[in-house]
Design an enzyme around this catalytic site. Structure first.
Site, PDB file in Angstrom:
ATOM      1  CG  ASP A 196      21.060   5.681  52.267  1.00 33.26           C
ATOM      2  OD1 ASP A 196      22.106   5.502  51.600  1.00 33.26           O
ATOM      3  OD2 ASP A 196      20.834   6.720  52.904  1.00 33.26           O
ATOM      4  CE  LYS A 201      23.422  10.931  51.276  1.00 31.43           C
ATOM      5  NZ  LYS A 201      22.796  11.860  52.252  1.00 31.43           N
ATOM      6  CB  CYS A 259      27.168   8.598  53.359  1.00 28.93           C
ATOM      7  SG  CYS A 259      25.759   7.640  53.948  1.00 28.93           S
ATOM      8  CG  ASP A 295      20.039  10.466  58.941  1.00 24.91           C
ATOM      9  OD1 ASP A 295      19.703  11.276  58.060  1.00 24.91           O
ATOM     10  OD2 ASP A 295      20.113   9.238  58.725  1.00 24.91           O
ATOM     11  CB  SER A 308      16.751  18.089  51.004  1.00 27.40           C
ATOM     12  OG  SER A 308      16.808  18.802  49.797  1.00 27.40           O
ATOM     13  CG  ASP A 309      12.559  15.538  56.127  1.00 28.16           C
ATOM     14  OD1 ASP A 309      13.425  14.978  56.824  1.00 28.16           O
ATOM     15  OD2 ASP A 309      11.635  16.206  56.616  1.00 28.16           O
ATOM     16  CG  ASP A 310      16.583  12.497  57.144  1.00 28.27           C
ATOM     17  OD1 ASP A 310      17.739  12.519  56.705  1.00 28.27           O
ATOM     18  OD2 ASP A 310      16.179  13.256  58.048  1.00 28.27           O
ATOM     19  N   GLY A 338      13.749  -8.273  48.154  1.00 30.09           N
ATOM     20  CA  GLY A 338      14.673  -7.308  47.583  1.00 30.09           C
ATOM     21  C   GLY A 338      14.867  -7.522  46.099  1.00 30.09           C
ATOM     22  CG  HIS A 339      15.857  -6.016  41.905  1.00 28.70           C
ATOM     23  ND1 HIS A 339      15.260  -6.982  41.149  1.00 28.70           N
ATOM     24  CD2 HIS A 339      16.600  -5.277  41.043  1.00 28.70           C
ATOM     25  CE1 HIS A 339      15.606  -6.841  39.878  1.00 28.70           C
ATOM     26  NE2 HIS A 339      16.434  -5.799  39.791  1.00 28.70           N
TER      27      HIS A 339
END
Length: 346
Positions: A66, A18, A15, A225, A47-49, A137-138
């Site tokens: 994410d 970011k 993270c 979080d 700006s929530d999760d 997925g990709h």
């Protein structure tokens, strides 16, 4: 498995990759306004999760994604950390994940197929532990290795926990110790002990599934979080959303034991400086706090702990939920109060 170190193929990890909070705010601009969809319970405005969309009176769907570059060199561990981190955003809304999709970007001319497969297997193992399918997925050929998930979950609309509903007088509880970014930085400098690595893996692969149980507690008002913006950055998001201030007691903030001496030596990721440059003007540090203490509160956490804003009378129940789920370091770290959206640290 591979002589190529994953962390050497990327300019950042976890993270800590970011975009800095201030730059992200500038990029998003007017996008962070309330969107005109009545059933969109959570969008970009606070700006929530995760995004949350009401399906009916009993169900709302949670959608989030994410992904990041390697924080460790072991491919299986990288996959586990990335998947655990992605699912955390569902738990941070008080929800339960039901399905995931993989996001895969790999430099296929640099990494053996076995290494890439091990990364995916790490993600699969976490989804299995969470009781959900990794249903697709990709993938792309990428310059740097990237892995993560699209995570889909559900929550009862009345039990949804936003990051913006904290109330004055609430206690703040943090579920995991700080210091993941410090440990990761030490790893890249070959300064991390075997015990330090084991502690980093243990905390970053522990699912925040306790968030689903916390959603059933009426005393829990807000939930988020702690990840790339550090404890201070995500607490400030909580403050802005609720129009409140917060006070932290540094001595009450849990810290990973292996990270503490490293932090005291000034070791940490570059994301710390980016974070403090973005929001340091919104934080009031007590004069007695050392620089390393200030930096630790801005340390970029990968797969960090849940931050809970809870009515004082329900704090013991929240702590019991954390303890029963194996989060031994969970602790009360501060309070929410009336005032400007700032954080005071003493």
């Amino acid at each position: 498995m591979s002589e190529v170190k994953l962390t050497q193929l990327s300019h950042g990890g976890g993270c800590g990759c970011k975009i800095a909070p201030a730059l992200l705010q500038e990029i998003l601009g007017a996008a962070k306004q309330k969107l005109p969809f009545a059933n969109l319970l959570v969008g970009t405005e606070t700006s929530d999760d995760a995004a949350v969309y009401r399906l009916n009176d009993q169900q709302a769907v949670i959608a989030t994604t994410d992904f990041f570059m390697p924080i460790v060199d072991d491919p299986f561990d990288f996959g586990r950390i990335a998947a655990t981190n992605a699912l955390s955003d569902v738990y941070a809304m008080g929800g339960t994940p039901i399905m995931a999709l993989a996001i895969v970007g790999m430099p296929i001319n640099k990494l053996p197929v076995e290494t890439i497969r091990a990364i995916l297997q790490g993600g699969e193992a976490v989804c299995e532990a969470a009781g959900i399918p990794l249903a697709g997925g990709h993938s792309i050929d990428s310059v740097e290795p990237i892995y993560g998930l699209v995570a889909i979950g559900i929550v009862h609309p009345d039990k949804l926990k936003k990051n913006s509903d904290a109330r004055a007088g609430d206690l703040l509880i943090l579920g995991k110790g700080l210091g993941v970014g410090v440990l990761a930085a030490a790893l890249k400098k070959n300064l991390l002990s075997a015990n330090g690595y084991a502690q980093m893996i243990a905390t970053t692969t522990r699912l925040n599934a306790v968030g689903s149980a916390l959603s059933n507690l009426s005393g829990v008002h807000a939930l988020t979080d702690v990840t790339g913006f550090g404890l201070l950055g995500h607490l400030l998001e909580m403050c802005r959303g609720a129009g409140l201030g917060a006070e932290l007691k540094f001595d009450q903030v849990p810290v990973l034991s292996e990270a503490l001496p490293l932090a005291q030596q000034g070791i940490g990721p570059g994301a710390i400086e980016r974070n403090l440059a973005s929001y340091g003007h919104e934080v009031d540090f007590a004069a007695h706090l050392a620089t390393w203490q200030q930096r630790l509160l801005a340390d970029a956490q990968t797969s960090g702990g849940l931050l809970v804003s809870v009515a004082p009378q329900a704090a013991d129940e929240v702590l019991a939920c954390f303890r029963n789920a194996g989060f031994e370091q969970a602790a009360v770290i501060g309070t929410m109060g009336q005032g400007a959206a700032r954080v005071a640290v003493s």
